[in-house]
Design a protein around this motif. Sequence first.
Motif, short mmCIF file in Angstrom:
data_model
loop_
_atom_site.label_atom_id
_atom_site.label_comp_id
_atom_site.label_asym_id
_atom_site.label_seq_id
_atom_site.Cartn_x
_atom_site.Cartn_y
_atom_site.Cartn_z
N LEU A 1 24.57 -35.34 -59.62
CA LEU A 1 24.80 -36.76 -59.88
C LEU A 1 26.05 -36.95 -60.72
N SER A 2 26.22 -36.09 -61.71
CA SER A 2 27.41 -36.17 -62.57
C SER A 2 28.68 -36.02 -61.74
N ARG A 3 28.69 -35.07 -60.81
CA ARG A 3 29.86 -34.85 -59.96
C ARG A 3 30.13 -36.07 -59.07
N ILE A 4 29.07 -36.65 -58.50
CA ILE A 4 29.24 -37.84 -57.67
C ILE A 4 29.90 -38.96 -58.48
N LEU A 5 29.42 -39.17 -59.70
CA LEU A 5 29.92 -40.27 -60.53
C LEU A 5 31.33 -40.00 -61.04
N ILE A 6 31.61 -38.75 -61.39
CA ILE A 6 32.96 -38.39 -61.87
C ILE A 6 33.99 -38.57 -60.75
N ARG A 7 33.61 -38.22 -59.53
CA ARG A 7 34.54 -38.33 -58.41
C ARG A 7 34.69 -39.76 -57.90
N ASN A 8 33.80 -40.64 -58.33
CA ASN A 8 33.83 -42.03 -57.85
C ASN A 8 33.81 -42.98 -59.05
N LYS A 9 34.85 -42.89 -59.87
CA LYS A 9 34.93 -43.69 -61.09
C LYS A 9 35.01 -45.18 -60.80
N HIS A 10 35.43 -45.53 -59.59
CA HIS A 10 35.53 -46.95 -59.23
C HIS A 10 34.15 -47.60 -59.10
N LEU A 11 33.09 -46.80 -59.10
CA LEU A 11 31.74 -47.34 -58.94
C LEU A 11 31.02 -47.61 -60.26
N HIS A 12 31.69 -47.34 -61.37
CA HIS A 12 31.06 -47.59 -62.67
C HIS A 12 32.16 -47.69 -63.72
N SER A 13 31.80 -48.14 -64.91
CA SER A 13 32.79 -48.30 -65.98
C SER A 13 32.55 -47.33 -67.13
N GLY A 14 31.65 -46.36 -66.96
CA GLY A 14 31.33 -45.43 -68.03
C GLY A 14 31.82 -44.03 -67.73
N GLU A 15 31.23 -43.06 -68.46
CA GLU A 15 31.52 -41.65 -68.23
C GLU A 15 30.45 -41.09 -67.30
N GLY A 16 30.88 -40.45 -66.21
CA GLY A 16 29.94 -39.97 -65.19
C GLY A 16 28.87 -39.06 -65.74
N ALA A 17 29.25 -38.09 -66.58
CA ALA A 17 28.28 -37.13 -67.13
C ALA A 17 27.26 -37.84 -68.03
N GLU A 18 27.74 -38.81 -68.82
CA GLU A 18 26.84 -39.53 -69.73
C GLU A 18 25.87 -40.41 -68.94
N ILE A 19 26.35 -41.05 -67.89
CA ILE A 19 25.45 -41.86 -67.06
C ILE A 19 24.38 -40.97 -66.43
N ALA A 20 24.77 -39.79 -65.96
CA ALA A 20 23.79 -38.85 -65.38
C ALA A 20 22.75 -38.46 -66.42
N ASN A 21 23.18 -38.24 -67.67
CA ASN A 21 22.23 -37.91 -68.74
C ASN A 21 21.28 -39.07 -68.99
N GLN A 22 21.82 -40.29 -69.03
CA GLN A 22 20.98 -41.47 -69.26
C GLN A 22 19.99 -41.68 -68.12
N PHE A 23 20.43 -41.37 -66.91
CA PHE A 23 19.54 -41.50 -65.76
C PHE A 23 18.31 -40.62 -65.94
N PHE A 24 18.51 -39.37 -66.32
CA PHE A 24 17.36 -38.47 -66.46
C PHE A 24 16.55 -38.77 -67.70
N GLU A 25 17.16 -39.39 -68.71
CA GLU A 25 16.38 -39.85 -69.86
C GLU A 25 15.43 -40.98 -69.45
N GLY A 26 15.88 -41.80 -68.49
CA GLY A 26 15.04 -42.92 -68.02
C GLY A 26 14.10 -42.57 -66.90
#
Length: 277
Positions: A61-86
Amino acid sequence: MDSLIKKLSKSHKDCPECPSPKVVHTFFENILGLLFPDFASELLKEEDQIGEKIEEIRHKLSRILIRNKHLHSGEGAEIANQFFEGLERVYDLLQQDVQAMFDGDPAAKSKTEIIRCYPGFYAVVAYRVANLLHTLGVNLIPRMITEYAHSKTGVDIHPGATIGERFCIDHGTGVVIGETTTIGNCVKIYQGVTLGALSVEKSDADKKRHPTIGDFVVIYAGATILGGKTFIGEHSTIGGNVWLTKSIPPKSKIYYQAKMYNPESDQTDTYIIKNEG
């Protein structure tokens, strides 16, 4: 032909990662198999195995988000961490959804049957996973997940909808739940229900366009409820094929509406056949 090649070349250059539907679908299927071993390609019987699987999916998930920064305004790795926290909260909600479907369907012989066989449950899993990503500010990917479930189940739930605990979709086919819909706790809906908007104007995109459904409401097959100002009071029952664009108070029973020709007035009048408050 040269003109077409140039146009296609530009579209491919503008979409280096995208991400592809296959990548997103695989991510969702991995989450599905992690949460429910009924869908897993291999059983993870040791806690260490589960931890390793979580790290594997988190990394993807982190790699998907890092490679597609246009789909979010945060840090890909941090969003992946927050996803698994939730994800634990999502899992707990889904366990409640399974129990609600089992309790509400006399045809269900076990919760395993619900998980493996009920399209409504599959669609709710996709919604809750997609909604978590949506609340973390991720665009497009949540829609790809719910549309993947839509293609499999016939249930169309926008990831931006707000849905409470113990949600039950029975049968499921043809259900549509719009982006700004709010659904309370212990709500049950049947096939063919639409919770939609009265307006399709683009200027209304940021407004609440879809209805609010109170706690303990049951909505039967084919009912259509429209409008952002439409509120269905708690403990209400909406009968099959009802068309509602106005709010109703708690504990209402709307069985159906029918248009009937009145020869005395030479007009077609609308009657609510039964409405018990």
